[in-house]
Design an enzyme around this catalytic site. Structure first.
Site, PDB file in Angstrom:
ATOM      1  N   GLU A 169      -1.528  -9.080   3.473  1.00 26.19           N
ATOM      2  CA  GLU A 169      -1.277  -9.573   4.918  1.00 26.19           C
ATOM      3  C   GLU A 169      -2.570 -10.287   5.676  1.00 26.19           C
ATOM      4  O   GLU A 169      -2.732 -11.072   6.464  1.00 26.19           O
ATOM      5  CB  GLU A 169      -0.694  -8.946   5.764  1.00 26.19           C
ATOM      6  CG  GLU A 169      -1.505  -7.481   6.177  1.00 26.19           C
ATOM      7  CD  GLU A 169      -1.207  -6.476   5.483  1.00 26.19           C
ATOM      8  OE1 GLU A 169      -0.823  -6.540   4.223  1.00 26.19           O
ATOM      9  OE2 GLU A 169      -1.217  -5.133   5.729  1.00 26.19           O
ATOM     10  N   CYS A 171       0.707  -1.231  -0.155  1.00 25.27           N
ATOM     11  CA  CYS A 171      -0.153   0.191   0.080  1.00 25.27           C
ATOM     12  C   CYS A 171       0.636   1.409  -0.004  1.00 25.27           C
ATOM     13  O   CYS A 171       1.549   1.662  -1.177  1.00 25.27           O
ATOM     14  CB  CYS A 171      -0.782  -0.104   1.320  1.00 25.27           C
ATOM     15  SG  CYS A 171      -2.523   0.879   0.770  1.00 25.27           S
ATOM     16  N   HIS A 197      -3.530  -4.825   0.581  1.00 23.28           N
ATOM     17  CA  HIS A 197      -2.982  -5.566   1.958  1.00 23.28           C
ATOM     18  C   HIS A 197      -2.838  -7.031   1.780  1.00 23.28           C
ATOM     19  O   HIS A 197      -4.094  -7.734   2.415  1.00 23.28           O
ATOM     20  CB  HIS A 197      -3.768  -5.002   3.103  1.00 23.28           C
ATOM     21  CG  HIS A 197      -3.491  -3.548   3.442  1.00 23.28           C
ATOM     22  ND1 HIS A 197      -2.380  -2.993   4.202  1.00 23.28           N
ATOM     23  CD2 HIS A 197      -3.992  -2.582   2.992  1.00 23.28           C
ATOM     24  CE1 HIS A 197      -2.438  -1.927   4.143  1.00 23.28           C
ATOM     25  NE2 HIS A 197      -3.282  -1.410   3.525  1.00 23.28           N
TER      26      HIS A 197
HETATM   27  N1  GLN Z   1      -2.003   6.483   2.969  1.00 25.74           N
HETATM   28  C1  GLN Z   1      -2.020   5.954   1.716  1.00 25.74           C
HETATM   29  C2  GLN Z   1      -3.573   6.147   0.826  1.00 25.74           C
HETATM   30  O1  GLN Z   1      -4.420   6.463   1.808  1.00 25.74           O
HETATM   31  C3  GLN Z   1      -1.636   4.502   1.767  1.00 25.74           C
HETATM   32  C4  GLN Z   1      -2.712   3.887   2.769  1.00 25.74           C
HETATM   33  C5  GLN Z   1      -2.168   2.562   3.284  1.00 25.74           C
HETATM   34  O2  GLN Z   1      -1.107   2.212   3.311  1.00 25.74           O
HETATM   35  N2  GLN Z   1      -3.207   1.583   3.785  1.00 25.74           N
HETATM   36  O3  GLN Z   1      -3.597   5.737  -0.082  1.00 25.74           O
END
Ligand code: GLN
Length: 552
Positions: A522, A382, A520
């Site tokens: 994970e 992310c 994500h």
């Molecule tokens: N802050 C970034 C976004 O909002 C990444 C968010 C995250 O890593 N979950 O896109």
């Protein structure tokens, strides 16, 4: 089993952090080994409507389900231990309950009656439990907080009433408590447990089973004493001994005959438990000894709770590869161009996890640069993908002021930005958003499909299929304007939304293993089936380690 579901309510006493979530998940695992279908619910007494806005420092990781609900991290344990796919129905808070009751009151549903904790709030709680339990043989309901907290009283009252509503034979109360060993006295002490059970009984709940968290096995005498004072049978006093590894818990409970006791009280007949897969897992864990060092470059360092699923996914991947993953947490806000090489040098692989907020972003960019230039395996999740894109833009594509508009609104090269319009696969509709959209409401949350169009990519090699589904939790996206120039410079776009308008995975062409994903992964790793990306990242890190050792 057919017919009405059976309910197990798990409460906690004496102090927090006794591992109620793990206990509930392990009970679920054991019952599943008995051939029963299980679902789990977490009831959290706090007022936030969901944990989405809560600081991971305080509350640990926010776990995301397929349907895009931001939930308590215990739901992560549930999904890792039991074959369930949880949804918004599996986690509710006081806030969510009150919100719903207040909305009903505003609509006039209560026909002018006085709206009260009992019966309106308690009815709403009971209704929510019933709603989530349509398909399972056994429903395990964990009540957050500790007995004695003011906040949890409506939940406790609701579960007390529940036994009347669905019948005594269908409900079981398990209380997790603490039996400390006092070295100066040379013995374990049962008084805190007695007090906690007394408190529980004062609100009308007599626990059927006591799970006693302790450092040593409880003797028969101690069990007899606890049984007598707490009004439970001796074989219902279970030693929940500390373990080295959380995946041992189901087997430890089984040795203590917890599953037998649960089935006896709930009057359920099943065959013997099939524990083979848990036993095999433990054998594999014990054999996974080759060390591999992974630097996790993030904001919430040292706090394993903040990156719970991530740590577990790395552990699963280590077990799959016969390796013991050693994590080096690095606070990215302390990294500088001068020391990044020295700090990251001991790492066999580098991982930049998800995150919000600008603190430490430049340090994360430095970590991505170090990994790219030194051919060290890199896994960006992310925000970790986004910083890898920014780094590539600045140092490979020559856009020296490139940034994500999350951190620099006026950057001349917004390589990561807020997409104004995009097609949402989940709702099959055009979505619009801008900087002024309400916080939270604009996030891309939950499972989204992703196409892997390049057969010889690292991503395709890992998944071995061209269509996957992964969970998201972010606002910002890759800016497609830069796709073509980055492609020419060696960035590979190996995962895209089905229509191709959202970039989901990036890789580097000339690198042993460098991958960033917008989702994500994970959240979907399981102890018995490591997630493909984590599995291959750890494998690449091991290979890197071996190569370095050979040349040293
Ligand atoms: N802050 C970034 C976004 O909002 C990444 C968010 C995250 O890593 N979950 O896109």
């Amino acid at each position: 089993m057919t017919g009405k579901p059976k309910y197990i309510f798990v409460t906690g006493g004496v102090l927090s952090s006794l591992g109620k979530g793990l206990a509930s998940a392990s009970i679920g695992a054991l019952l599943e080994c008995r051939g029963l279908s299980v679902t789990l619910l977490k009831l959290d007494p706090y007022i936030n409507v969901d944990p989405g806005t809560m600081n991971p420092f305080q509350h640990g990781e926010v776990f995301v389900t397929d349907d895009g609900t931001e939930t308590d991290l215990d739901l992560g344990h549930y999904e890792r231990f039991v074959n369930v796919r949880l949804t918004a129905e599996n986690n509710f808070t006081s806030g969510k309950i009150y919100y719903s009751v207040i909305q009903k009151e505003r609509r006039g549903d209560y026909l002018g009656g006085t709206v009260q904790v009992i019966p309106h709030i308690t009815d709403e709680i009971k209704q929510s439990i019933l709603q989530a339990s349509r398909t399972a043989d056994v429903v395990i309901v964990e009540i957050g907080g500790t007995i004695g907290d003011i906040e949890s009283l409506p939940f406790l009252e609701a579960i007390r009433q529940f036994r009347f509503d669905v019948g005594k034979e269908n409900v079981l109360y398990i209380h997790l408590t603490f039996v400390p060993y006092i070295p100066t006295a040379g013995e374990v002490k049962t008084k805190p447990t007695q007090h906690s059970v007394k408190e529980l009984r004062s609100i009308g709940i007599q626990p059927d089973i006591l799970l006693c968290r302790t450092a040593r096995f409880l003797s028969r005498e101690i069990k007899a004493k606890i049984a007598l004072f707490c009004n439970v049978s001796q074989d219902a006093v279970i030693t929940a001994k500390d373990v080295d590894c959380i995946y041992e818990v189901p087997l430890v409970y089984n040795q203590e005959k917890l599953d037998d006791k649960i089935l006896e009280i709930l009057n359920i007949w099943t065959g013997a438990p099939r524990l083979e897969q848990w036993q095999e897992l433990l054998e594999r864990i014990n054999q996974a000894t080759e060390p591999v060092r992974i630097a996790v470059v993030g904001k919430y360092t040292d706090l394993t709770e903040s990156y719970k699923s991530l740590n577990e996914a790395l552990f699963h991947a280590g077990v799959h590869n016969g390796a013991r993953v050693e994590l080096i947490f690095i606070d990215s806000s302390t990294l500088t161009a001068d020391d990044v090489a020295a700090v990251l040098e001991p790492a066999d692989g580098i991982l930049v996890p998800g995150g919000f907020g600008s603190r430490g972003v430049e340090g994360k960019i430095l970590a991505a640069q170090y990994a790219r230039e030194n051919q060290v395996p890199y896994f960006g999740i992310c925000l970790g993908m986004q910083v890898a894109v920014v780094e590539f833009a600045r140092n490979v594509a020559g856009l020296c002021h490139a940034h994500s508009s999350e951190f620099d609104e006026n950057t001349e090269s917004p390589v990561i930005y807020l997409m104004r319009e995009w097609f949402d696969e989940k709702t099959q509709s055009l979505q619009k958003r801008d900087v002024n959209s309400e916080k939270g409401a604009t996030m891309r949350l939950g499972a989204y499909p992703c196409r892997l169009p390049i057969p010889d990519s690292v991503a395709f090699g890992a998944y071995q299929t061209d269509m996957i589904s992964e969970r998201h939790r972010h606002r910002y996206e890759f800016n497609n304007e830069f796709m073509k120039v980055f492609e020419e410079k060696g960035l590979v776009f190996s995962g895209l939304s089905p229509r191709g308008d959202l970039v989901e995975i990036i890789e580097l062409r000339d690198h042993p293993w460098f991958l960033g994903c917008q989702f994500h992964p994970e959240f979907k790793s399981r102890p018995m089936t490591s997630h493909p990306l984590f599995r291959d990242f750890i494998r690449a890190s091991l290979e890197n380690r071996r190569k370095l050792r050979e040349t040293a």
